[in-house]
Design an enzyme around this catalytic site. Structure first.
Site, PDB file in Angstrom:
ATOM      1  N   SER A   1       0.814  -1.223   0.000  1.00 27.96           N
ATOM      2  CA  SER A   1       0.000   0.000   0.000  1.00 27.96           C
ATOM      3  C   SER A   1       0.851   1.277   0.000  1.00 27.96           C
ATOM      4  CB  SER A   1      -0.989  -0.004   1.167  1.00 27.96           C
ATOM      5  OG  SER A   1      -0.321  -0.067   2.408  1.00 27.96           O
TER       6      SER A   1
ATOM      7  N   ARG B   1      -7.777  -2.648 -19.713  1.00 26.33           N
ATOM      8  CA  ARG B   1      -8.399  -3.586 -18.780  1.00 26.33           C
ATOM      9  C   ARG B   1      -7.824  -3.450 -17.371  1.00 26.33           C
ATOM     10  NH1 ARG B   1      -7.850  -8.591 -22.930  1.00 26.33           N
ATOM     11  NH2 ARG B   1      -9.511  -7.997 -24.382  1.00 26.33           N
TER      12      ARG B   1
ATOM     13  N   ARG C   1       1.760  -8.851 -17.788  1.00 25.15           N
ATOM     14  CA  ARG C   1       2.070  -8.419 -19.152  1.00 25.15           C
ATOM     15  C   ARG C   1       3.516  -8.638 -19.585  1.00 25.15           C
ATOM     16  NH1 ARG C   1      -2.917  -8.698 -21.089  1.00 25.15           N
ATOM     17  NH2 ARG C   1      -4.378  -7.281 -20.033  1.00 25.15           N
TER      18      ARG C   1
END
Length: 325
Positions: A65, A89, A233
């Site tokens: 975080s 996306r 990716r």
């Protein structure tokens, strides 16, 4: 794959526009805030050694975080709409994309290249009047149609690549893409023919393939990049074009914030590094300096096959020797 991509001249670039300049320090300070009772002045006076320590601790504990406070804005140019649809996306991000309705800049580049190749005098910018625009569109259409019909494979490719991303596997066929490149040019010719006859751009664009180039500005934070975008990716399971983009982006971010992104990579690398007491750089895995211990990666590739799989993933945009150690 690397050789074919280089030969193809993909024309895709990633440019870092803006980022949290002191992002590494901010991540470390934010990490301390969650645990320390010290006043703000002492937290902000954190030393370089502490920055390193806190970044490492948050990574080891997967306490990401604090990483959300380091933000990056980058532009991807020349990618296809196939790839841009995959990119958007990722929902923890902001996007601004080139309008498909109001802009035909990439198509015009192809049209002007075709005009030049056949010696046709075409205006670089259509006139403001309706008649002038339609006349220019007719010339563009004629030039593109002639290129599709009469030119050889290499000439067609040089023109089509201005407006479209052409997959390396299609180019590798050695026959001009088995009609694919010709089809790209004909679609552009029909597009301009429709405009010359008064069709609206919003309707004429329906004839264009998803290979059409576009441009997009993206803003993501470090947590989204290291936990989601890069693991998905940069992996061989990702489609080759967005994988190419991911590796280019990783290279850019590793230059400005190496302490945050040196441990980033495909899902196999992220998992391995979170299992280790001391994570290792992506480059060290690529070179075989560090070995994988996980029995299989999250994509179910067995341990012994992971190094080769990683090298294959990197082949779209490999780092230079010794880069990002």
């Amino acid at each position: 794959m690397a050789a074919s991509l280089e030969k193809a001249g993909l024309g895709i670039s990633v440019r870092l526009l803006e980022y949290t300049g002191d992002g590494e320090r901010i991540v470390a300070v934010a990490s301390k805030v969650s645990l320390s009772r010290s006043p703000a002045e002492r937290l902000l006076a954190i030393g370089e050694d502490e920055v390193e320590t806190w970044i490492l601790e948050t990574f080891r504990r997967q306490h990401f975080s604090p990483w959300e406070h380091s933000v990056y804005t980058f532009m991807v140019e020349g990618l296809s709409r196939v790839a841009s649809h995959q990119l958007v996306r990722h929902r923890v991000a902001s996007y601004t994309q080139l309008s498909h309705r109001y802009s035909e800049g990439y198509l015009r580049e192809a049209a002007l290249k075709a005009c030049e190749s056949i010696g046709l005098d075409c205006p670089s910018k259509p006139a403001e009047t309706e008649g002038g625009r339609k006349a220019a569109y007719r010339l563009y259409s004629q030039a593109l149609e002639r290129a599709a019909r009469d030119f050889g494979a290499s000439e067609r490719f040089a023109i089509a690549a201005k407006a479209f991303v052409i997959p390396p596997t299609i180019l590798a066929r050695g026959d001009g893409g088995d009609g694919v490149v010709e089809a790209y040019l004909r679609s552009a010719a029909i597009y301009y023919s429709l405009l010359s006859r008064g069709a609206r751009r919003e309707d004429a664009r329906y004839i264009l393939p998803d290979a059409l180039r576009t441009r997009i500005v993206v803003t993501m934070n470090a947590r989204e990049l290291i936990q989601v975008f890069f693991p998905l990716r940069m992996c061989t399971r990702a489609q080759w074009e967005i994988r190419h983009i991911a590796w280019l982006l990783w290279r850019e971010l590793s230059r400005v914030h190496p302490r945050l992104f040196r441990w980033a990579g495909p899902s196999c690398v992220l998992r391995e590094n979170t299992l280790r007491t001391t994570p290792a750089s992506l480059y060290s895995y690529l070179e075989g300096v560090e070995r994988f211990t996980q029995p299989r990666c999250p994509e179910l590739v067995e341990n012994k096959a992971i190094p080769g799989c990683l090298r294959q993933a990197a082949s779209v945009a490999p780092p230079g020797d010794g880069e990002y150690e």
